[in-house]
Design a protein around this motif. Structure first.
Motif, mmCIF file in Angstrom:
data_model
loop_
_atom_site.group_PDB
_atom_site.id
_atom_site.type_symbol
_atom_site.label_atom_id
_atom_site.label_comp_id
_atom_site.label_asym_id
_atom_site.label_seq_id
_atom_site.Cartn_x
_atom_site.Cartn_y
_atom_site.Cartn_z
ATOM 1 N N ILE A 32 -4.088 -23.327 -26.675
ATOM 2 C CA ILE A 32 -4.896 -22.453 -28.043
ATOM 3 C C ILE A 32 -3.931 -22.052 -28.825
ATOM 4 N N GLY A 33 -4.568 -22.351 -30.160
ATOM 5 C CA GLY A 33 -3.718 -22.092 -31.210
ATOM 6 C C GLY A 33 -2.664 -23.226 -31.179
ATOM 7 N N GLY A 34 -1.672 -24.163 -30.579
ATOM 8 C CA GLY A 34 -0.971 -24.274 -30.840
ATOM 9 C C GLY A 34 -0.272 -23.493 -29.607
ATOM 10 N N GLU A 35 -0.401 -23.039 -28.169
ATOM 11 C CA GLU A 35 0.508 -22.260 -27.916
ATOM 12 C C GLU A 35 -0.167 -21.582 -26.176
ATOM 13 N N THR A 36 0.166 -22.377 -25.596
ATOM 14 C CA THR A 36 -0.156 -22.508 -24.264
ATOM 15 C C THR A 36 0.056 -20.765 -23.007
ATOM 16 N N ILE A 37 -1.037 -20.651 -22.887
ATOM 17 C CA ILE A 37 -1.399 -19.231 -22.778
ATOM 18 C C ILE A 37 -1.949 -19.489 -20.786
ATOM 19 N N HIS A 38 -1.196 -18.809 -20.187
ATOM 20 C CA HIS A 38 -1.288 -19.030 -19.012
ATOM 21 C C HIS A 38 -2.525 -17.291 -18.715
ATOM 22 N N ARG A 39 -3.418 -17.548 -17.961
ATOM 23 C CA ARG A 39 -4.216 -16.266 -17.579
ATOM 24 C C ARG A 39 -4.367 -16.760 -15.832
ATOM 25 N N CYS A 40 -4.950 -16.514 -15.436
ATOM 26 C CA CYS A 40 -5.696 -15.376 -13.948
ATOM 27 C C CYS A 40 -7.025 -15.364 -13.745
ATOM 28 N N TYR A 41 -7.920 -16.247 -13.036
ATOM 29 C CA TYR A 41 -9.256 -16.032 -12.993
ATOM 30 C C TYR A 41 -9.762 -16.256 -11.406
ATOM 31 N N THR A 42 -10.447 -14.880 -10.949
ATOM 32 C CA THR A 42 -11.272 -15.966 -9.598
ATOM 33 C C THR A 42 -11.769 -16.672 -9.482
ATOM 34 N N ILE A 43 -11.828 -17.540 -8.563
ATOM 35 C CA ILE A 43 -12.850 -18.429 -8.561
ATOM 36 C C ILE A 43 -13.970 -17.371 -7.812
ATOM 37 N N SER A 44 -15.340 -17.525 -8.043
ATOM 38 C CA SER A 44 -16.252 -16.906 -8.475
ATOM 39 C C SER A 44 -17.411 -17.830 -7.318
ATOM 40 N N SER A 45 -17.150 -19.627 -7.755
ATOM 41 C CA SER A 45 -17.597 -19.823 -6.292
ATOM 42 C C SER A 45 -17.275 -19.945 -5.287
ATOM 43 N N SER A 46 -17.899 -20.550 -3.777
ATOM 44 C CA SER A 46 -17.745 -20.074 -2.730
ATOM 45 C C SER A 46 -17.215 -22.208 -2.048
ATOM 46 N N PRO A 47 -16.181 -21.443 -1.166
ATOM 47 C CA PRO A 47 -15.275 -22.697 -0.317
ATOM 48 C C PRO A 47 -16.393 -23.738 0.514
ATOM 49 N N THR A 48 -18.126 -23.345 1.081
ATOM 50 C CA THR A 48 -18.353 -23.948 1.125
ATOM 51 C C THR A 48 -19.685 -25.013 0.708
ATOM 52 N N ARG A 49 -19.337 -24.534 -0.686
ATOM 53 C CA ARG A 49 -19.687 -25.980 -1.697
ATOM 54 C C ARG A 49 -18.073 -26.076 -2.597
ATOM 55 N N PRO A 50 -17.467 -27.943 -1.700
ATOM 56 C CA PRO A 50 -16.189 -27.712 -2.315
ATOM 57 C C PRO A 50 -15.395 -28.559 -3.000
ATOM 58 N N HIS A 51 -17.238 -29.502 -3.305
ATOM 59 C CA HIS A 51 -17.114 -30.894 -4.243
ATOM 60 C C HIS A 51 -16.270 -29.862 -6.385
ATOM 61 N N THR A 52 -16.324 -28.465 -6.379
ATOM 62 C CA THR A 52 -16.586 -28.258 -7.647
ATOM 63 C C THR A 52 -16.147 -26.663 -7.611
ATOM 64 N N VAL A 53 -15.458 -26.548 -8.092
ATOM 65 C CA VAL A 53 -15.045 -25.054 -8.556
ATOM 66 C C VAL A 53 -15.460 -24.029 -9.830
ATOM 67 N N SER A 54 -15.639 -22.462 -9.438
ATOM 68 C CA SER A 54 -16.317 -22.066 -10.628
ATOM 69 C C SER A 54 -15.261 -20.791 -10.757
ATOM 70 N N PHE A 55 -15.449 -20.179 -12.728
ATOM 71 C CA PHE A 55 -15.111 -19.298 -12.500
ATOM 72 C C PHE A 55 -15.273 -18.522 -13.326
ATOM 73 N N THR A 56 -15.794 -17.152 -13.729
ATOM 74 C CA THR A 56 -16.653 -16.808 -14.741
ATOM 75 C C THR A 56 -16.188 -16.022 -15.029
ATOM 76 N N VAL A 57 -16.004 -15.516 -16.752
ATOM 77 C CA VAL A 57 -15.566 -14.850 -17.095
ATOM 78 C C VAL A 57 -16.531 -13.913 -18.792
ATOM 79 N N LYS A 58 -15.861 -12.908 -18.354
ATOM 80 C CA LYS A 58 -16.681 -12.135 -19.811
ATOM 81 C C LYS A 58 -16.101 -11.884 -20.944
ATOM 82 N N ARG A 59 -16.706 -12.399 -21.996
ATOM 83 C CA ARG A 59 -15.676 -12.254 -23.350
ATOM 84 C C ARG A 59 -15.848 -10.712 -24.194
ATOM 85 N N VAL A 60 -14.129 -10.617 -24.604
ATOM 86 C CA VAL A 60 -13.584 -9.033 -24.468
ATOM 87 C C VAL A 60 -13.386 -8.958 -26.226
ATOM 88 N N ALA A 61 -13.802 -8.192 -26.672
ATOM 89 C CA ALA A 61 -13.324 -7.800 -27.572
ATOM 90 C C ALA A 61 -12.287 -8.180 -28.652
#
Length: 373
Positions: free
Chosen positions: A66-95
């Motif tokens: 982002i903007g020429g800088e590497t930023i690390h963030r942790c996000y919980t997986i919101s999908s289920s391991p019972t559907r293993p072909h993809t993985v999803s994470f869900t993010v709320k916009r924060v002001a």
């Protein structure tokens, strides 16, 4: 007719090898879904089809450019391991949030992000029970959703009560899916608590903030359940106090150990532990090293028995951090000169260590350092 072998979806379903972040950490965005007016879900998969294996409630650590800088963030997986072909994470916009806003405004289908994981021990799989109570507030719904989806997909008829707190009906993340799950599975119950009405809906359910009376009415047998809690820290603190006052067996209380913004409490805890080590050690036996941050040109002194992150905090230098336990990778930085002793919990790859990267939250200097920050 297009042969099935040429259909990309068919190719993805043929995946038999597990995804290994050490071998390929690049994930492609396959879909972006609007959950509410300020919450989006991002669906990811490797370019070469692979299968994801994780426990519901675990998280991934992402590297975003982002903007020429590497930023690390942790996000919980919101999908289920019972559907293993993809993985999803869900993010709320924060002001004002640099990452959440970038994700909402910039990340699109076809883009690539890097990820490490899965990690974390906040999962129902480590605490099997006959009956569960999932309590979430705001974006804390994501690990609970992974757990709920898993039990629903497996069709185990597990007794699960899910109570989610939101600002308004318009802010109930995954509302339609949760209500459908409750309609289809009598052993799954979903209850929402809203602080206020939304513009398009008058809320007729429990109103205000979660209280003992509301919980008692929704889940009368809550004292018999294994309880998982996730949400903003004030929410989790209030829930913990409420359960204690109600005589709940706190050995069956589990809460998410990460606050996915800044975690001053985690940093404070780590600093206090470091201070105790310093207090216990004779001053004459502790070597002190010079640590220079190349980009900001800040310099500090760091004892050999203190982490660089703790020393920076004491010096008033704010560095990106989250878990303060060597797990999430948020504080990952390049050490361009000097050496450190690092004891991590999986938040960094060996090839990154070989390239000079270090997790500042669990790295103690063994010489003078220059850090690319």
């Amino acid at each position: 007719m297009v042969p099935a072998s040429a259909e990309p979806a068919a190719q993805r379903l043929k995946a038999s090898a597990p995804w290994d972040a050490e071998a390929d950490d690049a994930l492609v965005c396959l879909a972006v879904r609007d959950e509410t007016h300020d919450v989006k879900t991002f669906v990811l998969a490797p370019r070469t089809p692979r299968l994801f294996a994780y426990a519901p409630g675990q998280f991934l650590t992402f590297s975003f450019e982002i903007g020429g800088e590497t930023i690390h963030r942790c996000y919980t997986i919101s999908s289920s391991p019972t559907r293993p072909h993809t993985v999803s994470f869900t993010v709320k916009r924060v002001a004002g949030g640099p990452v959440s806003n970038w994700l909402h405004d910039t990340l699109k289908v076809g883009d690539t992000v890097r990820a490490l994981g899965p990690m974390g021990d906040f999962t129902c799989f480590q605490n099997p029970a006959r009956k569960y109570l999932l309590l979430s507030g705001g974006s804390g719904v994501t690990p609970m959703m992974s757990m709920a989806r898993t039990f629903h997909d497996l069709g185990e008829a597990r007794d699960v009560a899910f109570v989610h707190s939101a600002r308004s009906p318009a802010d109930i993340v995954f509302r339609g899916e949760l209500e459908t799950m409750a309609r289809l599975d009598p052993s799954f119950r979903f209850h929402a608590v809203c602080e206020a009405d939304s513009d398009g809906e008058i809320w007729n359910g429990p109103k205000g903030r979660l209280s003992l009376d509301i919980l008692q009415a929704a889940v009368p047998d809550f004292r018999e359940r294994e309880v998982f809690v996730c949400g903003p820290k004030p929410y989790m603190d209030a829930v913990k106090a409420m359960l204690k006052d109600a005589g709940f067996d706190m050995a069956r209380h589990h809460e998410e150990s990460f606050d996915f913004g800044a975690l001053p409490e985690a940093e404070k805890e780590a600093a206090e532990q470091a201070e105790q080590v310093l207090d216990a050690a004779p001053a004459s036996t502790v070597r002190v090293f010079r640590v220079e941050f190349a980009k900001t040109r800040r310099v500090l002194e760091c004892p050999e028995n203190e982490t660089v992150l703790d020393a920076a905090r004491k010096a008033g230098i704010r560095l990106p951090s989250s878990c303060a336990k060597g797990l999430c990778g948020t504080c990952k930085s390049k050490v361009t000169a000097g050496t450190v002793s690092m004891t991590h919990a999986g938040g960094i790859r060996q090839r990154e260590i070989d390239a000079g990267m270090a997790l500042l939250c669990c790295s103690k200097p063994t010489s003078d350092l220059v850090v690319e920050r």
